[in-house]
Design an enzyme around this catalytic site. Structure first.
Site, short mmCIF file in Angstrom:
data_model
loop_
_atom_site.label_atom_id
_atom_site.label_comp_id
_atom_site.label_asym_id
_atom_site.label_seq_id
_atom_site.Cartn_x
_atom_site.Cartn_y
_atom_site.Cartn_z
N MET A 58 0.72 -3.91 -7.19
CA MET A 58 2.17 -3.85 -7.37
C MET A 58 2.53 -2.41 -7.70
O MET A 58 2.02 -1.84 -8.67
CB MET A 58 2.62 -4.82 -8.47
CG MET A 58 4.11 -4.78 -8.77
SD MET A 58 5.10 -5.31 -7.33
CE MET A 58 6.54 -4.26 -7.53
N GLU A 59 3.47 -1.87 -6.91
CA GLU A 59 3.77 -0.44 -6.92
C GLU A 59 4.68 0.00 -8.07
O GLU A 59 5.62 0.77 -7.86
CB GLU A 59 4.39 -0.07 -5.57
CG GLU A 59 5.78 -0.69 -5.28
CD GLU A 59 5.74 -2.07 -4.63
OE1 GLU A 59 4.73 -2.79 -4.79
OE2 GLU A 59 6.74 -2.43 -3.99
N HIS B 130 -1.98 1.68 0.02
CA HIS B 130 -0.74 0.92 0.21
C HIS B 130 0.24 1.18 -0.95
O HIS B 130 1.40 1.54 -0.74
CB HIS B 130 -1.08 -0.56 0.33
CG HIS B 130 0.10 -1.46 0.53
ND1 HIS B 130 0.51 -1.90 1.77
CD2 HIS B 130 0.98 -1.99 -0.36
CE1 HIS B 130 1.57 -2.66 1.63
NE2 HIS B 130 1.88 -2.73 0.35
N GLU B 131 -0.26 1.00 -2.17
CA GLU B 131 0.65 1.15 -3.33
C GLU B 131 1.11 2.60 -3.47
O GLU B 131 2.26 2.86 -3.84
CB GLU B 131 -0.01 0.65 -4.61
CG GLU B 131 -0.54 -0.80 -4.56
CD GLU B 131 0.44 -1.82 -3.99
OE1 GLU B 131 1.66 -1.60 -4.07
OE2 GLU B 131 -0.03 -2.84 -3.44
N HIS C 213 4.06 3.21 -1.27
CA HIS C 213 5.33 2.70 -1.80
C HIS C 213 6.08 3.75 -2.64
O HIS C 213 7.29 3.62 -2.85
CB HIS C 213 5.10 1.47 -2.68
CG HIS C 213 5.06 0.17 -1.94
ND1 HIS C 213 6.08 -0.24 -1.10
CD2 HIS C 213 4.14 -0.83 -1.93
CE1 HIS C 213 5.78 -1.45 -0.61
NE2 HIS C 213 4.60 -1.82 -1.09
N GLU D 100 7.86 -3.19 3.12
CA GLU D 100 6.45 -3.51 3.36
C GLU D 100 5.94 -3.08 4.74
O GLU D 100 4.78 -2.72 4.87
CB GLU D 100 6.21 -5.00 3.12
CG GLU D 100 6.46 -5.44 1.66
CD GLU D 100 5.60 -4.71 0.62
OE1 GLU D 100 4.60 -4.08 0.99
OE2 GLU D 100 5.96 -4.79 -0.57
N ASP E 217 9.65 -15.86 -3.52
CA ASP E 217 8.22 -16.12 -3.69
C ASP E 217 7.72 -17.12 -2.64
O ASP E 217 6.57 -17.08 -2.21
CB ASP E 217 7.91 -16.70 -5.08
CG ASP E 217 8.03 -15.64 -6.17
OD1 ASP E 217 7.88 -14.44 -5.87
OD2 ASP E 217 8.27 -16.03 -7.33
N TYR F 21 5.22 -7.50 6.49
CA TYR F 21 4.15 -6.49 6.56
C TYR F 21 3.75 -6.24 8.01
O TYR F 21 3.74 -5.10 8.48
CB TYR F 21 2.90 -6.97 5.79
CG TYR F 21 3.08 -7.10 4.30
CD1 TYR F 21 3.76 -8.19 3.76
CD2 TYR F 21 2.57 -6.16 3.43
CE1 TYR F 21 3.92 -8.33 2.39
CE2 TYR F 21 2.72 -6.30 2.05
CZ TYR F 21 3.40 -7.38 1.54
OH TYR F 21 3.57 -7.50 0.19
N MET G 119 -2.97 -14.73 -5.43
CA MET G 119 -2.42 -15.83 -4.63
C MET G 119 -2.89 -15.80 -3.18
O MET G 119 -3.11 -16.85 -2.58
CB MET G 119 -0.90 -15.82 -4.69
CG MET G 119 -0.39 -16.26 -6.06
SD MET G 119 1.34 -16.74 -6.01
CE MET G 119 2.14 -15.16 -6.03
N1 BES Z 1 5.06 -5.09 -3.53
C1 BES Z 1 3.93 -5.82 -3.09
C2 BES Z 1 3.61 -7.02 -3.95
C3 BES Z 1 4.73 -8.03 -4.07
C4 BES Z 1 5.56 -8.32 -3.02
C5 BES Z 1 4.92 -8.69 -5.25
C6 BES Z 1 6.60 -9.25 -3.17
C7 BES Z 1 5.93 -9.62 -5.40
C8 BES Z 1 6.78 -9.90 -4.35
C9 BES Z 1 2.68 -4.94 -3.00
O1 BES Z 1 2.95 -3.63 -2.63
C10 BES Z 1 1.80 -5.50 -1.94
O2 BES Z 1 2.22 -5.53 -0.82
N2 BES Z 1 0.60 -5.90 -2.29
C11 BES Z 1 -0.38 -6.39 -1.34
C12 BES Z 1 -1.30 -5.25 -0.95
C13 BES Z 1 -1.84 -5.30 0.44
C14 BES Z 1 -0.83 -5.55 1.50
C15 BES Z 1 -2.62 -4.03 0.75
C16 BES Z 1 -1.15 -7.52 -2.01
O3 BES Z 1 -0.81 -7.87 -3.13
O4 BES Z 1 -2.05 -8.08 -1.41
ZN ZN Z 2 3.52 -3.54 -0.57
#
Ligand code: BES
Ligand code: ZN
Length: 615
Positions: free
Chosen positions: A274-275, A299-300, A303, A322, A380, A388, A569
């Site tokens: 989480m960024e 990735h982060e 962001h 994303e 969610d 993505y 998750m």
């Molecule tokens: N910002 C997201 C995580 C997120 C998105 C949390 C929507 C809550 C709601 C984060 O940057 C992300 O995309 N994480 C991915 C990383 C992966 C795509 C490299 C993850 O958690 O798997």
């Molecule tokens: Zn992301």
């Protein structure tokens, strides 16, 4: 699902920033581990759009609002908390003084609920060190409202300051720069930490962690934080951070957030990363021991530009965050690794992930649109690989169409420059694309924009991927699938020895698309490749799913071990779903959920309950 938008600009927020907008936040918090609440005051600097505006609407969820007042005069303001909605919480309407002045500061004394969806409170026993309690937040997408009354829409951005009081045995960190830490003046058993985030951010980037944390330096502007049990491992795993930051800067311009720290959370953290500005949060499942999951850090880091500087104006335009970030992530990995062939391999992995989701949901499902309409929808619940990977696919397609990286990378940099510190929607992005490529309007008009943005299902264009790094991988997976019971003598542990992690992932992805293996075949694959001993969580995850699909009973304990040892998750939900789909493990999956739900993050527990048809 039907109904009206909560507000014209953001279907997930009650707020009305066009009437009155929050332009700064000051938090004064006390962390109470006994009651599992944050107790304190928030001061909101607000600006009315005209003197006649007489209300301010904020988002809240399960907050106990004790008093609302005008900071300058100290007078109480009337307020009303609306009915609680299970997804969106309740609207807080504050009556504003009728005043010629457009700017005012409103104070709110309040506390959070122990059930706050953004906060997870861990007892000492639930931590690695077992010494101190632990608290962490996860506000994206719409949980900031359960931590602080605010305009919980990414259309609104504000800088913030915070003063956080904690017991002196733990430390606090936030998504900001720490400016001070000192012993509490009124109680020497407590400490006060001060923070400042000078750059305007959306509410979902507010973040806090409190625990028995240590740090190691990993670069000139980076530390890694975690409980001391993992801090050295983490420092090794994420040692490429500075090189990644520099690569991102060379693509998108200077890093403006000053510090880029990482925090490794306890296993129940629901995401990969989480960024949170100045302090990215990551899952401990990245600690593979060989830096093979560092793409999540790329990735982060990305962001810091795409998302945190240029922000989607609401969750319908989440792909702007994303999709661009996934695009930059792969550019960084390619530049630090095997170049364009690697980028194509990662893109192919992504395409498969997208295809899996579209196949599972059905190709006419609303959530498979790049720009969906999300009225009454829980973000969610809508969360998926679509923003993505469909987002990535669009950018990858445009890059090829418009002349390749040499012309497309300057566009991305200009895009950041144009929109930084702001929140935008997909049409603003598209208009800027047209203005940047004004000499290629004909080419841009050949793009089926309507299909890309608003049609469900797979993208209208199938990309061509370079096969340099996948040829051998596909050969091997074909050999395994070739006949019913193949001659196993042709395989050896060496088959995988020269494959990189993304190649191994591609190998397993390919097998997932085929008919399930027989027990004989899958158990022989385990005997030859020793997959249960692999630590890399992405590989373990896919291997376990293959075993469950093959209905191989020996894999069952491994699968339960996997879902009980971490709560990401992306891993836990599919494995639970597989266990639930197989008659033999269905009851055990439900029972396992019941036993563990109280240790889980509340968002994870809630979504799993739906997956297991318990709610
Ligand atoms: N910002 C997201 C995580 C997120 C998105 C949390 C929507 C809550 C709601 C984060 O940057 C992300 O995309 N994480 C991915 C990383 C992966 C795509 C490299 C993850 O958690 O798997
Ligand atoms: Zn992301």
């Amino acid at each position: 699902m039907a109904g009206e938008r909560l507000s014209p600009d953001d279907p997930a927020s009650y707020s009305r920033p066009s009437e009155c907008r929050i332009c700064k936040l000051d938090l004064v918090w006390e962390i109470d581990f006994n009651k599992k609440i944050i107790n304190g005051t928030v001061y909101l600097d607000a600006e009315k759009s005209s003197a006649s505006v007489n209300r301010l609407i904020l988002d809240t969820s399960m907050l106990d609002i004790r008093r609302v007042f005008c900071k300058e005069s100290g007078t109480n303001l009337q307020f009303e908390v609306g009915e609680h909605h299970p997804i969106f919480g309740s609207k807080l309407e504050v009556k504003l003084p009728s005043d010629e002045k457009l700017k005012l500061t409103i104070g709110i004394d309040y506390s959070t609920s122990p059930e706050s969806k953004a906060l997870q409170w861990l007892t000492p026993e639930q931590t690695a060190g077992k010494r101190q309690p632990y608290l962490f937040s996860q506000c994206q997408a719409i949980h900031a409202r359960s931590v602080v009354p605010c305009q919980d829409t990414p259309a609104v951005k504000f800088p913030y300051n915070a003063k956080v009081t904690v017991q002196k045995e733990v430390i606090a960190l936030m998504s900001a720069i720490q400016t001070e830490s000192s012993v509490c003046r009124s109680d020497s058993s407590k400490k006060v930490f001060s923070f400042q985030q000078k750059i305007p951010i959306p509410s979902y980037l507010i973040a806090i962690v409190v625990g028995d944390l240590e740090s190691r330096d990993i670069g000139p502007r980076s530390k890694v934080w975690s409980e001391k049990e993992m801090v050295d491992l983490a420092a090794f795993e994420f040692s490429e951070t500075e090189r990644m930051l520099q690569t991102a800067e060379s693509l998108l311009g200077p890093y403006v957030w000053q510090q880029y720290d990482l925090l490794v959370l306890p296993p129940s953290f629901p995401y990969g990363g989480m960024e949170n500005p100045c302090l990215t949060f990551v899952t401990p499942t990245l600690l593979a021991g060989d830096r093979s999951l560092a793409n999540v850090i790329a990735h982060e880091i990305s962001h810091s530009w795409t998302g945190n500087l240029v922000t989607n104006s609401n969750h319908e335009h989440f792909w702007l965050n994303e999709g661009h970030t996934t695009f930059m992530e792969r550019k960084i990995c390619a530049r630090l690794g095997s170049g364009e062939p690697l980028r194509h391999l990662l893109a192919m992995n992504g395409w498969r992930t997208l295809n899996d989701y579209v196949t599972r949901q059905g190709s006419d499902h609303l959530y498979t649109k790049l720009v969906p309409t999300l009225i009454g929808v829980d973000p969610d619940d809508a969360f998926s690989s679509v923003p993505y990977e469909k987002g990535f696919a669009l950018l990858f397609y445009l890059e090829g169409l418009l002349g390749g990286p040499k012309v497309f990378e300057p566009f991305l940099r200009a895009y950041i420059n144009e929109f930084r510190f702001r929140s935008i929607n997909s049409n603003q992005w598209k208009s800027f694309l047209y203005s940047f490529f004004h000499d290629q309007v004909g080419t841009l008009n050949s793009v089926d924009w309507d299909a890309w943005f608003y049609s469900p299902g797979m993208p209208p264009i199938n990309p061509q991927f370079d096969s340099t790094l996948t040829r051998e991988v596909h050969q091997l997976s074909e050999n395994w699938c070739a006949t019913g019971e193949v001659d196993l003598g042709q395989f050896s542990p060496n088959d995988l020895a020269n494959f990189s992690t993304p190649q191994k992932i591609e190998f397993l992805n390919e097998l997932m698309l085929q008919e399930p293996f027989s027990t004989n075949k899958i158990s022989n694959m385990e005997r030859i490749y020793n997959m249960f001993s692999v630590k890399n969580s992405e590989i373990r995850f896919r291997w376990l799913r293959l075993c469950l699909r093959a209905e191989w009973v020996d894999a069952i304990p491994h699968a339960f071990e996997f879902i009980n040892s971490q709560g990401r998750m992306k891993f836990v939900r599919p494995v639970y779903r597989d266990l639930y789909a197989w008659d033999r493990t269905r009851d055990q999956a439900v029972q396992n959920y019941r036993e563990h739900q109280h240790e889980m993050h509340s968002v994870t527990a809630g979504l799993l309950a739906r997956d297991l048809e318990l709610s």
